[in-house]
Design a protein around this motif. Structure first.
Motif, mmCIF file in Angstrom:
data_model
loop_
_atom_site.group_PDB
_atom_site.id
_atom_site.type_symbol
_atom_site.label_atom_id
_atom_site.label_comp_id
_atom_site.label_asym_id
_atom_site.label_seq_id
_atom_site.Cartn_x
_atom_site.Cartn_y
_atom_site.Cartn_z
ATOM 1 N N PHE A 5 0.865 -1.163 0.000
ATOM 2 C CA PHE A 5 0.000 0.000 0.000
ATOM 3 C C PHE A 5 0.908 1.221 0.000
ATOM 4 N N GLU A 6 0.605 2.200 -0.834
ATOM 5 C CA GLU A 6 1.409 3.423 -0.914
ATOM 6 C C GLU A 6 0.518 4.607 -0.561
ATOM 7 N N LEU A 7 0.958 5.388 0.401
ATOM 8 C CA LEU A 7 0.250 6.591 0.806
ATOM 9 C C LEU A 7 0.721 7.726 -0.092
ATOM 10 N N ILE A 8 -0.228 8.412 -0.766
ATOM 11 C CA ILE A 8 0.124 9.486 -1.695
ATOM 12 C C ILE A 8 -0.683 10.744 -1.380
ATOM 13 N N ASN A 9 -0.199 11.875 -1.866
ATOM 14 C CA ASN A 9 -0.915 13.142 -1.721
ATOM 15 C C ASN A 9 -1.973 13.255 -2.806
ATOM 16 N N TYR A 15 -5.240 12.847 1.322
ATOM 17 C CA TYR A 15 -4.360 11.700 1.097
ATOM 18 C C TYR A 15 -5.154 10.578 0.441
ATOM 19 N N GLN A 16 -4.459 9.772 -0.342
ATOM 20 C CA GLN A 16 -5.051 8.581 -0.938
ATOM 21 C C GLN A 16 -4.093 7.425 -0.734
ATOM 22 N N VAL A 17 -4.628 6.215 -0.913
ATOM 23 C CA VAL A 17 -3.834 5.007 -0.802
ATOM 24 C C VAL A 17 -3.905 4.277 -2.133
ATOM 25 N N GLU A 18 -2.755 3.869 -2.637
ATOM 26 C CA GLU A 18 -2.702 3.026 -3.837
ATOM 27 C C GLU A 18 -2.316 1.623 -3.415
ATOM 28 N N MET A 19 -2.983 0.634 -3.978
ATOM 29 C CA MET A 19 -2.618 -0.758 -3.758
ATOM 30 C C MET A 19 -1.858 -1.216 -4.999
ATOM 31 N N VAL A 20 -0.627 -1.677 -4.796
ATOM 32 C CA VAL A 20 0.264 -2.054 -5.890
ATOM 33 C C VAL A 20 0.663 -3.516 -5.695
ATOM 34 N N ASP A 21 0.602 -4.314 -6.777
ATOM 35 C CA ASP A 21 0.996 -5.717 -6.636
ATOM 36 C C ASP A 21 2.513 -5.869 -6.651
ATOM 37 N N GLY A 22 2.996 -7.098 -6.490
ATOM 38 C CA GLY A 22 4.424 -7.373 -6.409
ATOM 39 C C GLY A 22 5.200 -7.012 -7.655
ATOM 40 N N GLY A 24 4.543 -4.280 -9.345
ATOM 41 C CA GLY A 24 4.475 -2.832 -9.474
ATOM 42 C C GLY A 24 3.256 -2.325 -10.216
ATOM 43 N N THR A 25 2.310 -3.230 -10.518
ATOM 44 C CA THR A 25 1.097 -2.835 -11.225
ATOM 45 C C THR A 25 0.088 -2.232 -10.250
ATOM 46 N N LEU A 26 -0.424 -1.064 -10.578
ATOM 47 C CA LEU A 26 -1.433 -0.411 -9.758
ATOM 48 C C LEU A 26 -2.728 -1.209 -9.839
ATOM 49 N N MET A 27 -3.229 -1.627 -8.691
ATOM 50 C CA MET A 27 -4.442 -2.451 -8.639
ATOM 51 C C MET A 27 -5.673 -1.669 -8.191
ATOM 52 N N ALA A 28 -5.481 -0.662 -7.333
ATOM 53 C CA ALA A 28 -6.618 0.098 -6.819
ATOM 54 C C ALA A 28 -6.148 1.432 -6.256
ATOM 55 N N ASN A 45 -8.618 -1.267 7.247
ATOM 56 C CA ASN A 45 -9.955 -1.690 6.850
ATOM 57 C C ASN A 45 -9.913 -2.495 5.551
ATOM 58 N N ALA A 46 -9.121 -2.038 4.577
ATOM 59 C CA ALA A 46 -9.008 -2.745 3.302
ATOM 60 C C ALA A 46 -8.412 -4.135 3.505
#
Length: 95
Positions: A5-9, A15-22, A24-28, A45-46
């Motif tokens: 999970f990556e916390l971004i501005n 703030y938003q959270v990106e879920m990235v697979d192993g 490096g593909t953005l999943m959500a 929660n996720a």
């Protein structure tokens, strides 16, 4: 394959959270959170949801009309609306 999970501005200071697979593909991408603490709570929660969530398949065969979970009709891109007779009228002024 471990992801992260990556916390971004967000653009408006949130703030938003990106879920990235192993790989490096953005999943959500999450909704916007007002604070980092809320974003971190959103990650927790996720994780909980992903661990126990059921899968509901709302897909339909290509070229057909389906319905999403919220009940609105879904038309494939380029689909031509079906031609249906008008429903009968009831009450005053009907025929």
């Amino acid at each position: 394959m471990a992801g992260r999970f990556e916390l971004i501005n967000a653009p408006d200071g949130a703030y938003q959270v990106e879920m990235v697979d192993g790989d490096g593909t953005l999943m959500a991408v999450s909704v916007e959170f007002k604070s980092k603490a809320e974003a971190v709570a959103g990650i927790a929660n996720a994780r909980e949801i992903a661990e126990t969530a059921l899968i509901r398949d709302y897909t339909h065969p290509r070229g057909t009309i389906g319905t999403r979970a919220h009940g609105r009709p879904v038309r494939p891109t380029g689909a031509v609306p079906e031609s249906r007779p008008a429903p009968p009228r009831h009450g005053r002024g009907g025929g």
